[in-house]
Enzyme design. Structure first.
Site, mmCIF file in Angstrom:
data_model
loop_
_atom_site.group_PDB
_atom_site.id
_atom_site.type_symbol
_atom_site.label_atom_id
_atom_site.label_comp_id
_atom_site.label_asym_id
_atom_site.label_seq_id
_atom_site.Cartn_x
_atom_site.Cartn_y
_atom_site.Cartn_z
ATOM 1 N N GLU A 197 -28.110 -21.816 -30.159
ATOM 2 C CA GLU A 197 -29.574 -22.366 -29.552
ATOM 3 C C GLU A 197 -29.556 -21.070 -28.591
ATOM 4 O O GLU A 197 -28.895 -20.886 -27.430
ATOM 5 C CB GLU A 197 -29.280 -23.524 -28.838
ATOM 6 C CG GLU A 197 -29.160 -24.942 -29.583
ATOM 7 C CD GLU A 197 -30.694 -25.020 -30.261
ATOM 8 O OE1 GLU A 197 -31.414 -24.843 -29.628
ATOM 9 O OE2 GLU A 197 -30.621 -25.781 -31.390
ATOM 10 N N ASN A 227 -38.382 -31.472 -33.062
ATOM 11 C CA ASN A 227 -39.490 -30.563 -33.091
ATOM 12 C C ASN A 227 -40.017 -29.907 -34.300
ATOM 13 O O ASN A 227 -41.151 -29.457 -34.615
ATOM 14 C CB ASN A 227 -39.178 -29.150 -32.265
ATOM 15 C CG ASN A 227 -40.339 -28.301 -31.645
ATOM 16 O OD1 ASN A 227 -41.450 -28.888 -31.472
ATOM 17 N ND2 ASN A 227 -40.191 -26.994 -31.729
ATOM 18 N N ASP A 238 -37.053 -23.377 -39.213
ATOM 19 C CA ASP A 238 -36.603 -23.321 -38.051
ATOM 20 C C ASP A 238 -35.598 -22.370 -37.762
ATOM 21 O O ASP A 238 -34.784 -21.795 -38.568
ATOM 22 C CB ASP A 238 -36.120 -24.640 -37.381
ATOM 23 C CG ASP A 238 -35.674 -24.860 -35.875
ATOM 24 O OD1 ASP A 238 -36.538 -24.420 -35.148
ATOM 25 O OD2 ASP A 238 -34.447 -25.210 -35.805
ATOM 26 N N ASP A 276 -33.338 -22.028 -34.316
ATOM 27 C CA ASP A 276 -32.058 -22.402 -33.685
ATOM 28 C C ASP A 276 -31.257 -23.380 -34.176
ATOM 29 O O ASP A 276 -32.218 -24.451 -34.534
ATOM 30 C CB ASP A 276 -32.474 -22.597 -31.999
ATOM 31 C CG ASP A 276 -32.867 -21.480 -31.101
ATOM 32 O OD1 ASP A 276 -32.808 -21.280 -29.926
ATOM 33 O OD2 ASP A 276 -33.478 -20.667 -31.889
ATOM 34 N N SER A 289 -40.255 -20.696 -34.492
ATOM 35 C CA SER A 289 -39.264 -21.439 -33.645
ATOM 36 C C SER A 289 -39.758 -21.608 -31.999
ATOM 37 O O SER A 289 -40.850 -21.083 -31.753
ATOM 38 C CB SER A 289 -38.352 -19.974 -33.248
ATOM 39 O OG SER A 289 -37.347 -20.226 -32.001
ATOM 40 N N GLY A 290 -39.348 -22.618 -31.497
ATOM 41 C CA GLY A 290 -39.502 -23.024 -30.101
ATOM 42 C C GLY A 290 -38.614 -22.312 -28.942
ATOM 43 O O GLY A 290 -38.814 -22.432 -28.204
ATOM 44 N N LYS A 336 -45.697 -25.626 -35.209
ATOM 45 C CA LYS A 336 -44.975 -25.171 -36.288
ATOM 46 C C LYS A 336 -45.702 -25.647 -37.645
ATOM 47 O O LYS A 336 -45.799 -24.871 -38.602
ATOM 48 C CB LYS A 336 -43.596 -26.010 -36.141
ATOM 49 C CG LYS A 336 -42.770 -25.373 -35.263
ATOM 50 C CD LYS A 336 -41.346 -25.892 -35.281
ATOM 51 C CE LYS A 336 -40.411 -25.180 -34.364
ATOM 52 N NZ LYS A 336 -38.891 -25.724 -34.643
ATOM 53 N N ARG A 366 -36.589 -25.867 -19.022
ATOM 54 C CA ARG A 366 -35.336 -25.056 -19.329
ATOM 55 C C ARG A 366 -35.408 -23.613 -19.051
ATOM 56 O O ARG A 366 -34.423 -22.877 -18.621
ATOM 57 C CB ARG A 366 -34.779 -25.250 -20.840
ATOM 58 C CG ARG A 366 -34.269 -26.526 -21.235
ATOM 59 C CD ARG A 366 -34.150 -26.871 -22.612
ATOM 60 N NE ARG A 366 -35.341 -26.888 -23.396
ATOM 61 C CZ ARG A 366 -35.457 -26.613 -24.933
ATOM 62 N NH1 ARG A 366 -34.370 -26.223 -25.478
ATOM 63 N NH2 ARG A 366 -36.578 -26.967 -25.149
#
Length: 302
Positions: free
Chosen positions: A110, A260, A101, A103, A189-190, A234, A146
């Site tokens: 983040e 996540n 991942d 962040d 990554s998200g 992912k 967001r």
């Protein structure tokens, strides 16, 4: 902890009944450095190998696969020490691959919160991020919510955010060690491609995937393009990258910090919850609460 199961198909099938587990006892480095300790805890056998890296020191040794007797009792560890066990199937698998991942794992921040700070909405976005990482909100819905807070920002803030990003301690070291061994390192990554792409080039990542921020006339629209990189995506990327590289699932080490990342960790041979939220810990072989990715190098046998 997820069950240790060797897939029935794929390259280099591994018999989980053979081999040895790797046991690592580790602690923060002496005075915050990677200096080796002056004494060895009584729970560590005399034949253990001393190891050290960015911000930590420790000892590792091998025990017969599944042999609980060869592992130290958590309750007998000195204060500040922790134990990690790498299952035999994950330890023996060659080649290996590291999938992380981004962040709060590969990097300390983040990214969406850094971007939101430029819009004066950091606290609002941070609260939603925390809830999503705890598994309380659907990730895709929370991401759209967001990103709306970023609407109207000049796209040049992306460069400022890239410059502000700090790699996690030990990130460069573990990436360098894997690459030197001929093994690939990937990040999924998200967050956002516009930030991850320059970081991937800087860190020397082999593969990466993130979300694309929509930019029109030099400004963020508050939307993302295409499929959101959620927990299912992912895991899909981990499987695709490892298959393309000829890496058996048992040879993949996955590290993340939030809900996540659950599917990604479940798809890996060694699942590492890195300074993680409770929602992820139940799905990990190793709960790594010392903020140094360099520990992953030792867990990989390097």
């Amino acid at each position: 902890m997820p069950p240790i199961v060797s897939p029935s198909t794929g390259p280099d099938i591994i018999d989980s009944s053979l081999g040895t587990d790797l046991v690592l006892v580790y602690a923060p480095g002496v005075d915050g450095t990677d200096a080796e300790p002056t004494s060895t805890p009584p729970v560590v056998p005399a034949h253990a190998e001393p190891v050290a890296g960015v911000g930590f020191h420790g000892w590792r040794w091998h025990v017969p696969a599944g042999d609980a007797a060869g592992r130290p009792d958590h309750g007998l560890l000195p204060e500040g020490h922790a134990v990690a066990v790498v299952p035999a199937v994950a330890l023996a698998a060659q080649p290996k691959m590291l999938v992380m991942d981004v962040d709060s794992t590969l990097i300390r921040q983040e990214v969406i919160e850094l971007l939101a700070a430029h819009a004066g909405r950091e606290a609002e976005v941070a609260a939603v991020t925390e809830a999503a990482m705890r598994g309380e909100l659907d990730f895709a819905q929370s991401l759209h919510h967001r990103v709306k807070a970023l609407a109207g920002l000049d796209a040049t803030v992306i460069d400022q955010v890239v410059a502000a990003v700090e790699p996690q301690p030990g990130a460069r070291e573990v990436i360098g060690a894997f690459r030197a061994a001929g093994w690939q390192v990937c990040a999924v990554s998200g967050g956002f491609t516009q930030v991850l792409a320059p970081l991937a080039a800087d860190f020397g990542l082999d593969q990466y995937r993130a979300n694309d921020l929509e930019i029109v006339d030099g400004r963020l629209t508050g939307r993302v393009l295409g499929t959101v990189v959620d927990r299912a995506v992912k895991a899909e990327m981990l499987r695709a990258w490892s298959a393309a590289a000829g890496v058996h699932a048992d040879g993949v080490i996955a590290a993340g910090d939030g809900a996540n990342d659950i599917d990604m960790l479940q798809a890996a041979g060694l699942a590492v919850a890195f300074c993680a939220k409770p929602a992820l810990r139940a799905h990990a072989h190793v709960e790594l609460d010392l903020p140094s990715l360099d520990v992953l190098r030792v867990l990989a046998g390097l």
